[in-house]
Design a protein around this motif. Structure first.
Motif, mmCIF file in Angstrom:
data_model
loop_
_atom_site.group_PDB
_atom_site.id
_atom_site.type_symbol
_atom_site.label_atom_id
_atom_site.label_comp_id
_atom_site.label_asym_id
_atom_site.label_seq_id
_atom_site.Cartn_x
_atom_site.Cartn_y
_atom_site.Cartn_z
ATOM 1 N N MET A 1 -3.152 -11.449 -2.966
ATOM 2 C CA MET A 1 -1.725 -11.179 -3.085
ATOM 3 C C MET A 1 -0.974 -11.634 -1.840
ATOM 4 O O MET A 1 0.032 -11.080 -1.475
ATOM 5 C CB MET A 1 -1.485 -9.699 -3.302
ATOM 6 N N LYS A 2 -1.486 -12.617 -1.180
ATOM 7 C CA LYS A 2 -0.844 -13.095 0.027
ATOM 8 C C LYS A 2 0.474 -13.774 -0.311
ATOM 9 O O LYS A 2 0.550 -14.573 -1.239
ATOM 10 C CB LYS A 2 -1.765 -14.083 0.741
ATOM 11 N N GLY A 3 1.512 -13.440 0.425
ATOM 12 C CA GLY A 3 2.790 -14.078 0.232
ATOM 13 C C GLY A 3 3.663 -13.453 -0.844
ATOM 14 O O GLY A 3 4.661 -14.033 -1.216
ATOM 15 N N VAL A 4 3.295 -12.280 -1.348
ATOM 16 C CA VAL A 4 4.102 -11.622 -2.371
ATOM 17 C C VAL A 4 5.329 -11.014 -1.714
ATOM 18 O O VAL A 4 5.242 -10.369 -0.677
ATOM 19 C CB VAL A 4 3.287 -10.538 -3.114
ATOM 20 N N VAL A 5 6.480 -11.242 -2.330
ATOM 21 C CA VAL A 5 7.745 -10.760 -1.795
ATOM 22 C C VAL A 5 8.375 -9.796 -2.793
ATOM 23 O O VAL A 5 8.361 -10.046 -3.997
ATOM 24 C CB VAL A 5 8.692 -11.947 -1.509
ATOM 25 N N LEU A 6 8.901 -8.694 -2.287
ATOM 26 C CA LEU A 6 9.475 -7.639 -3.126
ATOM 27 C C LEU A 6 10.969 -7.489 -2.895
ATOM 28 O O LEU A 6 11.477 -7.866 -1.845
ATOM 29 C CB LEU A 6 8.815 -6.299 -2.785
ATOM 30 N N THR A 7 11.626 -6.878 -3.867
ATOM 31 C CA THR A 7 13.011 -6.461 -3.675
ATOM 32 C C THR A 7 13.000 -5.047 -3.083
ATOM 33 O O THR A 7 11.960 -4.409 -3.002
ATOM 34 C CB THR A 7 13.776 -6.444 -5.011
ATOM 35 N N VAL A 8 14.164 -4.565 -2.715
ATOM 36 C CA VAL A 8 14.268 -3.214 -2.164
ATOM 37 C C VAL A 8 13.829 -2.186 -3.199
ATOM 38 O O VAL A 8 13.097 -1.240 -2.881
ATOM 39 C CB VAL A 8 15.713 -2.931 -1.682
ATOM 40 N N ARG A 9 14.223 -2.362 -4.436
ATOM 41 C CA ARG A 9 13.841 -1.406 -5.485
ATOM 42 C C ARG A 9 12.343 -1.398 -5.736
ATOM 43 O O ARG A 9 11.747 -0.346 -5.950
ATOM 44 C CB ARG A 9 14.584 -1.718 -6.781
ATOM 45 N N GLU A 10 11.720 -2.562 -5.705
ATOM 46 C CA GLU A 10 10.273 -2.636 -5.902
ATOM 47 C C GLU A 10 9.538 -1.958 -4.743
ATOM 48 O O GLU A 10 8.567 -1.230 -4.965
ATOM 49 C CB GLU A 10 9.832 -4.088 -6.027
ATOM 50 N N ALA A 11 9.998 -2.195 -3.527
ATOM 51 C CA ALA A 11 9.379 -1.558 -2.356
ATOM 52 C C ALA A 11 9.548 -0.046 -2.427
ATOM 53 O O ALA A 11 8.623 0.706 -2.107
ATOM 54 C CB ALA A 11 9.988 -2.102 -1.072
ATOM 55 N N ALA A 12 10.719 0.411 -2.860
ATOM 56 C CA ALA A 12 10.963 1.848 -2.986
ATOM 57 C C ALA A 12 10.033 2.470 -4.014
ATOM 58 O O ALA A 12 9.502 3.564 -3.807
ATOM 59 C CB ALA A 12 12.419 2.099 -3.370
ATOM 60 N N ALA A 13 9.788 1.767 -5.109
ATOM 61 C CA ALA A 13 8.883 2.274 -6.147
ATOM 62 C C ALA A 13 7.451 2.372 -5.619
ATOM 63 O O ALA A 13 6.752 3.354 -5.898
ATOM 64 C CB ALA A 13 8.935 1.372 -7.374
ATOM 65 N N ILE A 14 7.019 1.399 -4.851
ATOM 66 C CA ILE A 14 5.662 1.424 -4.293
ATOM 67 C C ILE A 14 5.506 2.577 -3.314
ATOM 68 O O ILE A 14 4.504 3.286 -3.320
ATOM 69 C CB ILE A 14 5.331 0.082 -3.615
ATOM 70 N N LEU A 15 6.516 2.777 -2.465
ATOM 71 C CA LEU A 15 6.446 3.826 -1.446
ATOM 72 C C LEU A 15 6.798 5.209 -1.987
ATOM 73 O O LEU A 15 6.532 6.213 -1.332
ATOM 74 C CB LEU A 15 7.376 3.483 -0.278
ATOM 75 N N GLY A 16 7.424 5.259 -3.156
ATOM 76 C CA GLY A 16 7.815 6.543 -3.736
ATOM 77 C C GLY A 16 9.009 7.166 -3.030
ATOM 78 O O GLY A 16 9.084 8.387 -2.905
ATOM 79 N N ILE A 17 9.926 6.324 -2.559
ATOM 80 C CA ILE A 17 11.123 6.799 -1.863
ATOM 81 C C ILE A 17 12.356 6.156 -2.488
ATOM 82 O O ILE A 17 12.235 5.278 -3.342
ATOM 83 C CB ILE A 17 11.065 6.483 -0.349
ATOM 84 N N ARG A 18 13.524 6.582 -2.047
ATOM 85 C CA ARG A 18 14.768 6.007 -2.553
ATOM 86 C C ARG A 18 15.050 4.658 -1.886
ATOM 87 O O ARG A 18 14.663 4.446 -0.737
ATOM 88 C CB ARG A 18 15.928 6.946 -2.261
ATOM 89 N N PRO A 19 15.762 3.772 -2.590
ATOM 90 C CA PRO A 19 16.089 2.472 -1.997
ATOM 91 C C PRO A 19 16.849 2.580 -0.671
ATOM 92 O O PRO A 19 16.627 1.774 0.229
ATOM 93 C CB PRO A 19 16.940 1.802 -3.075
ATOM 94 N N LYS A 20 17.719 3.569 -0.524
ATOM 95 C CA LYS A 20 18.461 3.674 0.741
ATOM 96 C C LYS A 20 17.523 3.978 1.909
ATOM 97 O O LYS A 20 17.785 3.583 3.028
ATOM 98 C CB LYS A 20 19.595 4.691 0.649
ATOM 99 N N ASN A 21 16.396 4.638 1.636
ATOM 100 C CA ASN A 21 15.414 4.881 2.690
ATOM 101 C C ASN A 21 14.675 3.599 3.061
ATOM 102 O O ASN A 21 14.263 3.432 4.202
ATOM 103 C CB ASN A 21 14.433 5.970 2.275
ATOM 104 N N VAL A 22 14.512 2.696 2.105
ATOM 105 C CA VAL A 22 13.906 1.400 2.395
ATOM 106 C C VAL A 22 14.821 0.612 3.331
ATOM 107 O O VAL A 22 14.356 -0.022 4.280
ATOM 108 C CB VAL A 22 13.623 0.604 1.104
ATOM 109 N N TYR A 23 16.129 0.669 3.089
ATOM 110 C CA TYR A 23 17.078 0.008 3.990
ATOM 111 C C TYR A 23 16.947 0.566 5.408
ATOM 112 O O TYR A 23 16.997 -0.177 6.388
ATOM 113 C CB TYR A 23 18.520 0.182 3.510
#
Length: 59
Positions: free
Chosen positions: A1-23
């Protein structure tokens, strides 16, 4: 999975947090991301590394 790029919403889903916390994590430099035009792109490797650091810390 080298080089995979996520959006803020995708990262938030992986981490289990809100998108504003990803920001916040991006702003503080805890995860690595790039702003392309007006959209943030985040490295999956950076998100997984942050997730592992927080799991070790809380255990």
């Amino acid at each position: 999975m080298k080089g995979v790029v996520l959006t803020v919403r995708e990262a938030a889903a992986i981490l289990g947090i809100r998108p504003k916390n990803v920001y916040y994590l991006l702003y503080m430099g805890y995860i690595e991301g790039w702003k392309i035009a007006q959209t943030w792109r985040i490295s999956l490797i950076s998100v997984e590394a942050y997730d592992q650091r927080t799991i070790k810390k809380s255990a």
